[in-house]
Design an enzyme around this catalytic site. Structure first.
Site, PDB file in Angstrom:
ATOM      1  N   ASN A  14       0.839  -1.213   0.000  1.00 47.81           N
ATOM      2  CA  ASN A  14       0.000   0.000   0.000  1.00 47.81           C
ATOM      3  C   ASN A  14       0.868   1.254   0.000  1.00 47.81           C
ATOM      4  O   ASN A  14       0.541   2.244  -0.655  1.00 47.81           O
ATOM      5  CB  ASN A  14      -0.957  -0.015   1.193  1.00 47.81           C
ATOM      6  CG  ASN A  14      -2.210  -0.807   0.895  1.00 47.81           C
ATOM      7  OD1 ASN A  14      -3.061  -0.377   0.118  1.00 47.81           O
ATOM      8  ND2 ASN A  14      -2.313  -1.995   1.485  1.00 47.81           N
ATOM      9  N   ARG A  65       3.197  -0.666  25.707  1.00 47.33           N
ATOM     10  CA  ARG A  65       2.519   0.042  24.615  1.00 47.33           C
ATOM     11  C   ARG A  65       2.637   1.557  24.739  1.00 47.33           C
ATOM     12  O   ARG A  65       2.889   2.272  23.760  1.00 47.33           O
ATOM     13  CB  ARG A  65       1.037  -0.375  24.601  1.00 47.33           C
ATOM     14  CG  ARG A  65       0.328  -0.022  23.328  1.00 47.33           C
ATOM     15  CD  ARG A  65      -1.082  -0.576  23.294  1.00 47.33           C
ATOM     16  NE  ARG A  65      -1.152  -2.025  23.377  1.00 47.33           N
ATOM     17  CZ  ARG A  65      -0.815  -2.867  22.393  1.00 47.33           C
ATOM     18  NH1 ARG A  65      -0.366  -2.397  21.254  1.00 47.33           N
ATOM     19  NH2 ARG A  65      -0.915  -4.171  22.562  1.00 47.33           N
ATOM     20  N   LEU A  93      -2.904   0.656  18.767  1.00 48.25           N
ATOM     21  CA  LEU A  93      -2.398   1.951  19.243  1.00 48.25           C
ATOM     22  C   LEU A  93      -3.165   2.374  20.490  1.00 48.25           C
ATOM     23  O   LEU A  93      -4.375   2.155  20.610  1.00 48.25           O
ATOM     24  CB  LEU A  93      -2.558   2.994  18.140  1.00 48.25           C
ATOM     25  CG  LEU A  93      -1.690   2.718  16.903  1.00 48.25           C
ATOM     26  CD1 LEU A  93      -2.175   3.500  15.691  1.00 48.25           C
ATOM     27  CD2 LEU A  93      -0.221   3.034  17.210  1.00 48.25           C
ATOM     28  N   HIS A 109      -8.071  -1.172   5.898  1.00 44.22           N
ATOM     29  CA  HIS A 109      -8.346  -2.492   6.468  1.00 44.22           C
ATOM     30  C   HIS A 109      -8.945  -3.379   5.381  1.00 44.22           C
ATOM     31  O   HIS A 109      -9.815  -2.932   4.616  1.00 44.22           O
ATOM     32  CB  HIS A 109      -9.310  -2.360   7.650  1.00 44.22           C
ATOM     33  CG  HIS A 109      -9.578  -3.679   8.305  1.00 44.22           C
ATOM     34  ND1 HIS A 109      -8.652  -4.306   9.114  1.00 44.22           N
ATOM     35  CD2 HIS A 109     -10.641  -4.506   8.227  1.00 44.22           C
ATOM     36  CE1 HIS A 109      -9.146  -5.469   9.515  1.00 44.22           C
ATOM     37  NE2 HIS A 109     -10.346  -5.606   8.994  1.00 44.22           N
ATOM     38  N   ASP A 145      -9.629  -1.332  14.303  1.00 44.86           N
ATOM     39  CA  ASP A 145     -10.259  -1.409  12.987  1.00 44.86           C
ATOM     40  C   ASP A 145     -11.667  -0.811  12.999  1.00 44.86           C
ATOM     41  O   ASP A 145     -12.661  -1.440  12.609  1.00 44.86           O
ATOM     42  CB  ASP A 145     -10.298  -2.870  12.494  1.00 44.86           C
ATOM     43  CG  ASP A 145      -8.895  -3.400  12.294  1.00 44.86           C
ATOM     44  OD1 ASP A 145      -8.007  -2.621  11.921  1.00 44.86           O
ATOM     45  OD2 ASP A 145      -8.694  -4.610  12.528  1.00 44.86           O
TER      46      ASP A 145
HETATM   47  C1  GAR Z   1      -3.091  -4.858   3.782  1.00 38.52           C
HETATM   48  O1  GAR Z   1      -3.954  -5.813   3.229  1.00 38.52           O
HETATM   49  C2  GAR Z   1      -3.815  -3.988   4.790  1.00 38.52           C
HETATM   50  O2  GAR Z   1      -5.128  -3.720   4.444  1.00 38.52           O
HETATM   51  C3  GAR Z   1      -3.735  -4.840   6.025  1.00 38.52           C
HETATM   52  O3  GAR Z   1      -2.447  -5.384   6.011  1.00 38.52           O
HETATM   53  C4  GAR Z   1      -2.032  -5.537   4.649  1.00 38.52           C
HETATM   54  C5  GAR Z   1      -0.686  -4.870   4.512  1.00 38.52           C
HETATM   55  O4  GAR Z   1      -0.143  -5.099   3.245  1.00 38.52           O
HETATM   56  N1  GAR Z   1      -3.993  -4.079   7.210  1.00 38.52           N
HETATM   57  C6  GAR Z   1      -4.666  -4.539   8.266  1.00 38.52           C
HETATM   58  O5  GAR Z   1      -5.042  -5.683   8.361  1.00 38.52           O
HETATM   59  C7  GAR Z   1      -4.874  -3.517   9.368  1.00 38.52           C
HETATM   60  N2  GAR Z   1      -5.829  -4.013  10.304  1.00 38.52           N
HETATM   61  P1  GAR Z   1       1.000  -4.174   2.676  1.00 38.52           P
HETATM   62  O6  GAR Z   1       2.109  -4.141   3.735  1.00 38.52           O
HETATM   63  O7  GAR Z   1       1.453  -4.863   1.432  1.00 38.52           O
HETATM   64  O8  GAR Z   1       0.418  -2.815   2.423  1.00 38.52           O
END
Ligand code: GAR
Length: 215
Positions: A14, A65, A93, A109, A145
């Site tokens: 992303n 944390r 967080l 998400h 989330d």
């Molecule tokens: C993505 O699918 C994102 O939506 C998810 O982790 C992946 C990261 O991929 N995030 C979550 O699950 C947050 N709760 P990436 O490192 O290739 O962007």
């Protein structure tokens, strides 16, 4: 031009989509830094290769944390971002951290929230037999989330889908909608107002397709 800081924990696809959109002239932001909580995050190398400042704060080196989040906030604030972009940042967080960036903290998400918060969203969608699945970009609240939804993209779930095929179909949409949402913010059109998402002057070009063409 607005400054953004991107937080990652792993692959960083992303993040790459955001960099690519910036490079293509579709995302008018300065990516001030990419920060990871994991030293082995592959995305750190990708960001460095793109000439972006990188930092790693290993959460395991902190007492808890709150201590980690304080150090993370200090690191982030050193880059004075207008927006903090969580891109596969796999840490819960603390409330204090989230409140500090109220209206300036977004997450992506891999589900149509509020369905399937947490992990293994694609397998859970398959197990439940849902026909439509997707991804959500939202402002972050202290709940995991959860938060006011900025944009969602939906994909069909096919009879012969596996976790891998569904993951790939959703990920392609993540790479589309995250740059779009960040662009809205960069253009000064997107904000959080009384807990609701406001997008000024939406046009047809902003409309996100439901059930996009199958590859
Ligand atoms: C993505 O699918 C994102 O939506 C998810 O982790 C992946 C990261 O991929 N995030 C979550 O699950 C947050 N709760 P990436 O490192 O290739 O962007």
């Amino acid at each position: 031009m607005k400054n953004i800081v991107i937080l990652i924990s792993g692959r960083g696809s992303n993040m790459e989509a955001l960099i690519a959109a910036r490079d293509a002239g579709d995302l008018p932001v300065n990516i001030a830094a990419v920060i990871s909580n994991r030293p082995d995050a592959k995305g750190l190398e990708t960001a460095a290769r793109a000439g972006i400042a990188t930092r790693c704060l290993d959460h395991k080196a902190y007492a808890g944390r709150v201590a980690f989040d304080a150090a993370l906030a200090e690191c982030i604030d050193g880059f004075a971002p207008d927006l903090v972009v969580l891109a596969g940042f796999m840490r819960i967080l603390s409330e204090g951290f989230v409140r500090r960036y109220d209206g300036r903290l977004v997450n992506i998400h891999p589900s149509l929230l509020p369905s399937f918060p947490g992990l293994h969203t694609h397998q859970r969608a398959l197990d439940e037999g849902v026909r439509i699945h997707g991804c959500t970009v939202h402002f972050v609240t202290p709940a995991l989330d959860h938060g006011p939804v900025i944009v969602q993209a939906a994909v069909p779930v096919l009879d012969d889908d596996t976790e891998d095929s569904l993951t790939a179909r959703v990920l392609a949409q993540e790479h589309r909608v995250y740059p779009l949402a960040v662009r809205w913010f960069a253009e000064g059109r997107l904000r959080l107002e009384d807990g609701r998402v406001r997008l000024d002057a939406p046009t047809l070009a902003d409309a996100v397709l439901v059930a996009p063409r199958l590859a």
